[in-house]
Design a protein around this motif. Structure first.
Motif, PDB file in Angstrom:
ATOM      1  N   THR A  28     -46.070  13.178 -40.158  1.00  0.00           N
ATOM      2  CA  THR A  28     -45.483  14.488 -39.900  1.00  0.00           C
ATOM      3  C   THR A  28     -44.636  14.447 -38.640  1.00  0.00           C
ATOM      4  OG1 THR A  28     -47.441  15.203 -38.689  1.00  0.00           O
ATOM      5  CG2 THR A  28     -47.360  15.706 -41.059  1.00  0.00           C
ATOM      6  N   LEU A  29     -43.670  15.347 -38.575  1.00  0.00           N
ATOM      7  CA  LEU A  29     -42.705  15.375 -37.484  1.00  0.00           C
ATOM      8  C   LEU A  29     -42.859  16.640 -36.657  1.00  0.00           C
ATOM      9  CD1 LEU A  29     -39.685  14.222 -39.646  1.00  0.00           C
ATOM     10  CD2 LEU A  29     -41.007  12.816 -38.044  1.00  0.00           C
ATOM     11  N   ALA A  30     -42.850  16.464 -35.342  1.00  0.00           N
ATOM     12  CA  ALA A  30     -42.894  17.581 -34.407  1.00  0.00           C
ATOM     13  C   ALA A  30     -41.610  17.564 -33.569  1.00  0.00           C
ATOM     14  CB  ALA A  30     -44.120  17.462 -33.496  1.00  0.00           C
ATOM     15  N   ASP A  31     -41.397  18.603 -32.795  1.00  0.00           N
ATOM     16  CA  ASP A  31     -40.188  18.735 -31.998  1.00  0.00           C
ATOM     17  C   ASP A  31     -39.990  17.536 -31.073  1.00  0.00           C
ATOM     18  OD1 ASP A  31     -37.896  20.269 -31.289  1.00  0.00           O
ATOM     19  OD2 ASP A  31     -38.887  20.797 -29.413  1.00  0.00           O
ATOM     20  N   THR A  32     -38.833  16.954 -31.128  1.00  0.00           N
ATOM     21  CA  THR A  32     -38.352  15.802 -30.338  1.00  0.00           C
ATOM     22  C   THR A  32     -39.028  14.473 -30.688  1.00  0.00           C
ATOM     23  OG1 THR A  32     -39.745  16.097 -28.362  1.00  0.00           O
ATOM     24  CG2 THR A  32     -37.633  17.290 -28.415  1.00  0.00           C
ATOM     25  N   ASP A  33     -39.740  14.392 -31.818  1.00  0.00           N
ATOM     26  CA  ASP A  33     -40.209  13.085 -32.284  1.00  0.00           C
ATOM     27  C   ASP A  33     -38.981  12.232 -32.595  1.00  0.00           C
ATOM     28  OD1 ASP A  33     -42.869  13.685 -32.074  1.00  0.00           O
ATOM     29  OD2 ASP A  33     -43.194  14.002 -34.213  1.00  0.00           O
ATOM     30  N   THR A  34     -39.137  10.922 -32.497  1.00  0.00           N
ATOM     31  CA  THR A  34     -38.004  10.024 -32.694  1.00  0.00           C
ATOM     32  C   THR A  34     -38.339   8.899 -33.657  1.00  0.00           C
ATOM     33  OG1 THR A  34     -38.647   8.636 -30.823  1.00  0.00           O
ATOM     34  CG2 THR A  34     -37.091  10.425 -30.372  1.00  0.00           C
ATOM     35  N   TRP A  35     -37.293   8.338 -34.234  1.00  0.00           N
ATOM     36  CA  TRP A  35     -37.373   7.105 -35.022  1.00  0.00           C
ATOM     37  C   TRP A  35     -36.204   6.246 -34.586  1.00  0.00           C
ATOM     38  CZ3 TRP A  35     -34.825   6.047 -40.237  1.00  0.00           C
ATOM     39  CH2 TRP A  35     -35.191   4.796 -40.727  1.00  0.00           C
ATOM     40  N   THR A  36     -36.487   5.068 -34.068  1.00  0.00           N
ATOM     41  CA  THR A  36     -35.444   4.162 -33.613  1.00  0.00           C
ATOM     42  C   THR A  36     -35.078   3.222 -34.741  1.00  0.00           C
ATOM     43  OG1 THR A  36     -36.246   4.300 -31.349  1.00  0.00           O
ATOM     44  CG2 THR A  36     -34.827   2.426 -31.881  1.00  0.00           C
TER      45      THR A  36
END
Length: 89
Positions: A28-36
């Motif tokens: 799950t994704l929350a605010d300002t999560d990242t994927w490089t």
């Protein structure tokens, strides 16, 4: 902010343009999560949200891409969906 990894990443060929599909189904994704992820030939991206937001105001996920980092800005935390990235083949 946390670094996230998609559940699956696949590449689909459409001639001279390919689509990379990064699915965040159990991640799950929350605010300002990242994927490089460096994406040679990057053209554009979009995000298709799959979870059911609790209100109309919490629907949607914006995604920014800069210097090989995708940053997620969902309307509410715990968003799921599919990041579709268009690249030159």
């Amino acid at each position: 902010m946390a670094a996230k990894t998609p559940d699956t990443v696949t590449r689909v060929n459409f001639g001279d343009v390919n689509t990379i599909l990064a699915k965040f189904t159990t991640t799950t994704l929350a605010d300002t999560d990242t994927w490089t992820q460096t994406v040679p030939g990057y053209l554009s991206h979009l995000f298709a949200q799959t979870n059911n937001p609790t209100t109309q105001a919490s629907a949607g996920v914006s995604v920014g891409y800069l210097n090989g980092v995708f940053t997620f800005y969902p309307g509410e935390d715990a968003a799921t969906g599919e990041l579709r990235i268009l690249v030159r083949a």
